[in-house]
Design a protein around this motif. Structure first.
Motif, PDB file in Angstrom:
ATOM      1  N   ARG A  37      15.897  15.596   1.250  1.00  0.00           N
ATOM      2  CA  ARG A  37      16.264  16.113   2.564  1.00  0.00           C
ATOM      3  C   ARG A  37      16.726  14.951   3.445  1.00  0.00           C
ATOM      4  O   ARG A  37      17.746  14.342   3.148  1.00  0.00           O
ATOM      5  N   ASN A  38      15.985  14.570   4.478  1.00  0.00           N
ATOM      6  CA  ASN A  38      16.414  13.453   5.319  1.00  0.00           C
ATOM      7  C   ASN A  38      15.616  12.181   5.074  1.00  0.00           C
ATOM      8  O   ASN A  38      15.835  11.189   5.786  1.00  0.00           O
ATOM      9  N   SER A  39      14.717  12.181   4.116  1.00  0.00           N
ATOM     10  CA  SER A  39      13.803  11.056   3.930  1.00  0.00           C
ATOM     11  C   SER A  39      14.165  10.172   2.740  1.00  0.00           C
ATOM     12  O   SER A  39      14.389  10.679   1.634  1.00  0.00           O
ATOM     13  N   PRO A  40      14.168   8.842   2.944  1.00  0.00           N
ATOM     14  CA  PRO A  40      14.242   7.926   1.812  1.00  0.00           C
ATOM     15  C   PRO A  40      12.840   7.740   1.227  1.00  0.00           C
ATOM     16  O   PRO A  40      11.859   7.625   1.966  1.00  0.00           O
ATOM     17  N   VAL A  41      12.761   7.718  -0.095  1.00  0.00           N
ATOM     18  CA  VAL A  41      11.478   7.618  -0.789  1.00  0.00           C
ATOM     19  C   VAL A  41      11.561   6.488  -1.802  1.00  0.00           C
ATOM     20  O   VAL A  41      12.576   6.327  -2.477  1.00  0.00           O
ATOM     21  N   VAL A  42      10.486   5.702  -1.916  1.00  0.00           N
ATOM     22  CA  VAL A  42      10.344   4.771  -3.028  1.00  0.00           C
ATOM     23  C   VAL A  42       9.134   5.208  -3.829  1.00  0.00           C
ATOM     24  O   VAL A  42       8.028   5.372  -3.287  1.00  0.00           O
ATOM     25  N   ALA A  43       9.336   5.457  -5.120  1.00  0.00           N
ATOM     26  CA  ALA A  43       8.272   5.883  -6.028  1.00  0.00           C
ATOM     27  C   ALA A  43       7.974   4.745  -6.998  1.00  0.00           C
ATOM     28  O   ALA A  43       8.890   4.191  -7.611  1.00  0.00           O
ATOM     29  N   SER A  44       6.698   4.412  -7.136  1.00  0.00           N
ATOM     30  CA  SER A  44       6.290   3.312  -8.007  1.00  0.00           C
ATOM     31  C   SER A  44       5.110   3.737  -8.865  1.00  0.00           C
ATOM     32  O   SER A  44       4.026   4.017  -8.340  1.00  0.00           O
ATOM     33  N   GLU A  45       5.328   3.793 -10.173  1.00  0.00           N
ATOM     34  CA  GLU A  45       4.191   4.037 -11.059  1.00  0.00           C
ATOM     35  C   GLU A  45       3.300   2.807 -11.128  1.00  0.00           C
ATOM     36  O   GLU A  45       2.127   2.910 -11.485  1.00  0.00           O
ATOM     37  N   ALA A  46       3.817   1.642 -10.767  1.00  0.00           N
ATOM     38  CA  ALA A  46       3.010   0.428 -10.694  1.00  0.00           C
ATOM     39  C   ALA A  46       2.075   0.493  -9.495  1.00  0.00           C
ATOM     40  O   ALA A  46       2.364   1.163  -8.510  1.00  0.00           O
ATOM     41  N   GLY A  47       0.945  -0.234  -9.608  1.00  0.00           N
ATOM     42  CA  GLY A  47       0.028  -0.310  -8.473  1.00  0.00           C
ATOM     43  C   GLY A  47      -1.337   0.290  -8.736  1.00  0.00           C
ATOM     44  O   GLY A  47      -1.946   0.858  -7.844  1.00  0.00           O
ATOM     45  N   ASP A  48      -1.867   0.118  -9.961  1.00  0.00           N
ATOM     46  CA  ASP A  48      -3.118   0.773 -10.329  1.00  0.00           C
ATOM     47  C   ASP A  48      -4.365   0.038  -9.852  1.00  0.00           C
ATOM     48  O   ASP A  48      -5.354   0.676  -9.526  1.00  0.00           O
ATOM     49  N   GLY A  49      -4.359  -1.292  -9.827  1.00  0.00           N
ATOM     50  CA  GLY A  49      -5.599  -2.000  -9.525  1.00  0.00           C
ATOM     51  C   GLY A  49      -5.369  -3.423  -9.066  1.00  0.00           C
ATOM     52  O   GLY A  49      -4.229  -3.853  -8.825  1.00  0.00           O
ATOM     53  N   PRO A  50      -6.460  -4.203  -8.919  1.00  0.00           N
ATOM     54  CA  PRO A  50      -6.367  -5.569  -8.374  1.00  0.00           C
ATOM     55  C   PRO A  50      -5.365  -6.468  -9.080  1.00  0.00           C
ATOM     56  O   PRO A  50      -4.716  -7.296  -8.428  1.00  0.00           O
ATOM     57  N   ALA A  51      -5.226  -6.346 -10.402  1.00  0.00           N
ATOM     58  CA  ALA A  51      -4.264  -7.203 -11.108  1.00  0.00           C
ATOM     59  C   ALA A  51      -2.853  -6.973 -10.600  1.00  0.00           C
ATOM     60  O   ALA A  51      -2.033  -7.895 -10.567  1.00  0.00           O
ATOM     61  N   ALA A  52      -2.554  -5.729 -10.194  1.00  0.00           N
ATOM     62  CA  ALA A  52      -1.244  -5.428  -9.600  1.00  0.00           C
ATOM     63  C   ALA A  52      -1.225  -5.829  -8.128  1.00  0.00           C
ATOM     64  O   ALA A  52      -0.255  -6.457  -7.663  1.00  0.00           O
ATOM     65  N   TYR A  53      -2.278  -5.469  -7.374  1.00  0.00           N
ATOM     66  CA  TYR A  53      -2.295  -5.776  -5.941  1.00  0.00           C
ATOM     67  C   TYR A  53      -2.083  -7.270  -5.672  1.00  0.00           C
ATOM     68  O   TYR A  53      -1.451  -7.647  -4.691  1.00  0.00           O
ATOM     69  N   GLU A  54      -2.665  -8.113  -6.524  1.00  0.00           N
ATOM     70  CA  GLU A  54      -2.642  -9.560  -6.294  1.00  0.00           C
ATOM     71  C   GLU A  54      -1.398 -10.225  -6.874  1.00  0.00           C
ATOM     72  O   GLU A  54      -1.198 -11.434  -6.690  1.00  0.00           O
ATOM     73  N   ASN A  55      -0.565  -9.448  -7.547  1.00  0.00           N
ATOM     74  CA  ASN A  55       0.622  -9.995  -8.195  1.00  0.00           C
ATOM     75  C   ASN A  55       1.699 -10.288  -7.146  1.00  0.00           C
ATOM     76  O   ASN A  55       2.100  -9.396  -6.398  1.00  0.00           O
ATOM     77  N   PRO A  56       2.194 -11.541  -7.065  1.00  0.00           N
ATOM     78  CA  PRO A  56       3.205 -11.868  -6.052  1.00  0.00           C
ATOM     79  C   PRO A  56       4.471 -11.015  -6.154  1.00  0.00           C
ATOM     80  O   PRO A  56       5.066 -10.656  -5.136  1.00  0.00           O
ATOM     81  N   GLY A  57       4.878 -10.694  -7.387  1.00  0.00           N
ATOM     82  CA  GLY A  57       6.060  -9.858  -7.553  1.00  0.00           C
ATOM     83  C   GLY A  57       5.843  -8.467  -7.001  1.00  0.00           C
ATOM     84  O   GLY A  57       6.716  -7.898  -6.322  1.00  0.00           O
ATOM     85  N   PHE A  58       4.671  -7.887  -7.280  1.00  0.00           N
ATOM     86  CA  PHE A  58       4.381  -6.550  -6.762  1.00  0.00           C
ATOM     87  C   PHE A  58       4.284  -6.582  -5.243  1.00  0.00           C
ATOM     88  O   PHE A  58       4.749  -5.656  -4.567  1.00  0.00           O
ATOM     89  N   ARG A  59       3.691  -7.622  -4.696  1.00  0.00           N
ATOM     90  CA  ARG A  59       3.600  -7.726  -3.238  1.00  0.00           C
ATOM     91  C   ARG A  59       4.987  -7.801  -2.601  1.00  0.00           C
ATOM     92  O   ARG A  59       5.224  -7.179  -1.564  1.00  0.00           O
ATOM     93  N   ARG A  60       5.874  -8.543  -3.224  1.00  0.00           N
ATOM     94  CA  ARG A  60       7.242  -8.624  -2.708  1.00  0.00           C
ATOM     95  C   ARG A  60       7.923  -7.263  -2.807  1.00  0.00           C
ATOM     96  O   ARG A  60       8.615  -6.812  -1.885  1.00  0.00           O
TER      97      ARG A  60
END
Length: 276
Positions: A228-251
């Motif tokens: 509709r009028n909304s832009p969406v970003v969908a990410s299957e990544a992001g399950d736990g601390p190993a992802a949260y702390e990853n510099p690439g994922f943070r960027r």
């Protein structure tokens, strides 16, 4: 000017301190966290106007009892609130388990664009098996270390990630995404998305798990979607601390927040609507 971001959680366990640190480290956003069901009040049109974007990290509407399908549908009030977000063009970000919530609510599948299924059923007009989780037999939740690389033309969400990055995270085996102008693949994994590398859908009936057979899956795990009028970003990544702390994922996450709140993203989403 900093963006005001509303982050919606609850319904799936996660490391709260590590997750919150994702946003504390970003001086360009002012983050408000709200859990379900209180989020359903905050997301009403009269309350949500101060936020530039909404990030969903919740997981509701999972029918644990196949005879209780009412619990798998949102209230009319909540459905109206989500419809209002889309009409106003509010940017949305969906991380990991938020993509698989509300499996029986057609609007949520439209928003996510995901083909993930908790059990066998219909996706895009064809019958498909339930989706698998990364892990060998008996290890359905062991995460995988793999490399994410950008796809296609340069995109603001992948800016600064042109060389890709390695991440340890959860992965899903599902049927390929629909190929439409409204879905833009952003990043793909180098992991082998074959049945041998995944376990059957854990919430499926035992008979379905025993007979589970799945085609090779889609390696696209980050994509942009316009609804509709909304832009969406969908990410299957992001399950736990190993992802949260990853510099690439943070960027990646910082880029996604910046993009969905931009005039560019909103204009792209509006252009998906037919002229009236």
């Amino acid at each position: 000017m900093a963006s005001n971001l509303l982050v919606v959680t609850k319904g799936h366990p996660f490391d709260h301190n590590a997750f919150h640190a994702l946003f504390d480290a970003n001086a360009d956003i002012v983050t408000t966290f709200v859990e379900q069901p209180a989020a359903q009040v905050i997301l009403r049109p009269e309350n949500v106007g101060r936020y530039d974007a909404v990030l969903f990290y919740d997981m509701l509407g999972i029918p644990m009892d196949p005879n209780d399908l009412a619990s798998a549908q949102p209230s009319a009030d909540y459905a109206s609130s989500i419809e209002s977000l889309l009409a106003r063009g509010v940017g949305l970000i969906l991380l990991n388990h938020a993509l698989v919530q509300w499996p029986l609510w057609p609007l949520w599948r439209e928003i996510t664009g995901s083909t993930f299924r908790l059990t066998q059923g219909e996706v895009d007009g064809r019958q498909v098996p339930g989706s698998g989780y990364r892990g060998g037999a008996g290890e359905p939740h062991r995460n995988a270390t793999h490399r994410l690389s950008p796809l296609g033309a340069p995109h603001p969400v992948t800016r600064g990630l042109e060389s890709g990055f390695e991440i340890t995270d959860e992965l899903y085996l599902r049927t390929p995404l629909a190929r439409t102008p409204d879905i833009v693949p952003l990043m793909a994994s180098d992991y082998a998305f074959t049945q041998a590398n995944f376990s059957p859908p854990p919430l499926a009936p035992k008979a379905e798990q025993a007979a589970w057979a799945h085609e090779d899956g889609d390696n696209i795990i980050i994509w942009a979607r316009r609804v509709r009028n909304s832009p969406v970003v969908a990410s299957e990544a992001g399950d736990g601390p190993a992802a949260y702390e990853n510099p690439g994922f943070r960027r990646l996450l910082a880029n996604a927040i910046q993009w969905v709140t931009s005039d560019e993203a909103r204009a792209w989403a509006r252009n998906s609507r037919p002229a009236e």
